[in-house]
Design a protein around this motif. Sequence first.
Motif, mmCIF file in Angstrom:
data_model
loop_
_atom_site.group_PDB
_atom_site.id
_atom_site.type_symbol
_atom_site.label_atom_id
_atom_site.label_comp_id
_atom_site.label_asym_id
_atom_site.label_seq_id
_atom_site.Cartn_x
_atom_site.Cartn_y
_atom_site.Cartn_z
ATOM 1 N N GLU A 13 -76.710 33.162 15.698
ATOM 2 C CA GLU A 13 -76.967 32.756 17.076
ATOM 3 C C GLU A 13 -77.692 31.417 17.048
ATOM 4 O O GLU A 13 -78.760 31.295 16.442
ATOM 5 C CB GLU A 13 -77.841 33.793 17.792
ATOM 6 C CG GLU A 13 -77.205 35.156 17.951
ATOM 7 C CD GLU A 13 -76.106 35.203 19.005
ATOM 8 O OE1 GLU A 13 -76.124 34.367 19.933
ATOM 9 O OE2 GLU A 13 -75.226 36.070 18.881
ATOM 10 N N GLU A 22 -74.479 24.133 27.369
ATOM 11 C CA GLU A 22 -74.465 24.682 26.008
ATOM 12 C C GLU A 22 -75.742 24.344 25.246
ATOM 13 O O GLU A 22 -76.076 25.022 24.277
ATOM 14 C CB GLU A 22 -73.265 24.141 25.229
ATOM 15 C CG GLU A 22 -71.933 24.681 25.705
ATOM 16 C CD GLU A 22 -70.786 24.156 24.892
ATOM 17 O OE1 GLU A 22 -70.100 24.971 24.254
ATOM 18 O OE2 GLU A 22 -70.576 22.924 24.879
ATOM 19 N N THR A 26 -78.117 29.995 23.566
ATOM 20 C CA THR A 26 -77.596 30.212 22.219
ATOM 21 C C THR A 26 -76.211 30.833 22.328
ATOM 22 O O THR A 26 -75.914 31.545 23.293
ATOM 23 C CB THR A 26 -78.522 31.128 21.387
ATOM 24 O OG1 THR A 26 -78.628 32.395 22.020
ATOM 25 C CG2 THR A 26 -79.898 30.502 21.193
ATOM 26 N N GLN A 27 -75.401 30.528 21.347
ATOM 27 C CA GLN A 27 -74.063 31.097 21.261
ATOM 28 C C GLN A 27 -73.866 31.629 19.849
ATOM 29 O O GLN A 27 -74.497 31.172 18.899
ATOM 30 C CB GLN A 27 -73.006 30.033 21.569
ATOM 31 C CG GLN A 27 -73.124 29.489 22.996
ATOM 32 C CD GLN A 27 -72.028 28.491 23.273
ATOM 33 O OE1 GLN A 27 -70.867 28.867 23.414
ATOM 34 N NE2 GLN A 27 -72.389 27.223 23.332
ATOM 35 N N ARG A 28 -72.964 32.560 19.719
ATOM 36 C CA ARG A 28 -72.695 33.180 18.426
ATOM 37 C C ARG A 28 -71.621 32.397 17.677
ATOM 38 O O ARG A 28 -70.568 32.088 18.224
ATOM 39 C CB ARG A 28 -72.242 34.618 18.613
ATOM 40 C CG ARG A 28 -71.847 35.292 17.295
ATOM 41 C CD ARG A 28 -71.686 36.744 17.467
ATOM 42 N NE ARG A 28 -73.045 37.275 17.549
ATOM 43 C CZ ARG A 28 -73.365 38.532 17.351
ATOM 44 N NH1 ARG A 28 -72.434 39.416 17.098
ATOM 45 N NH2 ARG A 28 -74.607 38.928 17.431
ATOM 46 N N LYS A 99 -66.086 30.075 16.829
ATOM 47 C CA LYS A 99 -66.937 30.123 18.014
ATOM 48 C C LYS A 99 -66.226 31.019 19.040
ATOM 49 O O LYS A 99 -65.404 30.555 19.829
ATOM 50 C CB LYS A 99 -67.157 28.707 18.559
ATOM 51 C CG LYS A 99 -68.155 28.610 19.691
ATOM 52 C CD LYS A 99 -68.354 27.136 20.045
ATOM 53 C CE LYS A 99 -69.234 26.967 21.248
ATOM 54 N NZ LYS A 99 -69.328 25.549 21.656
ATOM 55 N N ALA A 102 -65.241 30.473 23.227
ATOM 56 C CA ALA A 102 -65.268 29.059 23.625
ATOM 57 C C ALA A 102 -64.091 28.703 24.535
ATOM 58 O O ALA A 102 -64.223 27.867 25.424
ATOM 59 C CB ALA A 102 -65.269 28.161 22.394
#
Length: 118
Positions: A13, A22, A26-28, A99, A102
Amino acid sequence: MADCVLIEGLAVETVIGVYAWEREVTQRLLIDLELGWDNRKPGHSDRVEDALDYAAVSERVTECLQSMQPQLLERAAEAVAELLMNEFGVARLILTLRKPGAVPAARSVGIRIERGNA
C-alpha cells in the motif's frame, strides 16, 4: 544458471499516481518477482544463511515503494530492480508490477521488466 527465488503477489500500500487525488490516498500495488539466485548452496547445506532471504527482500521492496511514492509504475519498477541487484546481489530478475483498479474495465494494469544477466 536457471535457478530463481519466487515472490508472488506481494501487496504494498503506497501513494502512487500522477493525478492530484492519487497523491492524497494510498493504493495497492501487487508485485511478482523472479530473482536469479544460485540455489545449489542452500540446497546442499540446508542453512538459511546460504539462501536469499525472501522475507528481507519483501520488507525492503515494501519500504522502497512506500518511501519513494512514485508517480509511474515504470519508475517504481526500476527503483525496485536497482535495489534488489545492489542490496541483495541478485544477478537477474523479472519483475511484474500491477496496479489493480487503475482502469475500471480491467482487473489490473501493470508492467513487466527484465534486468540483469541470464
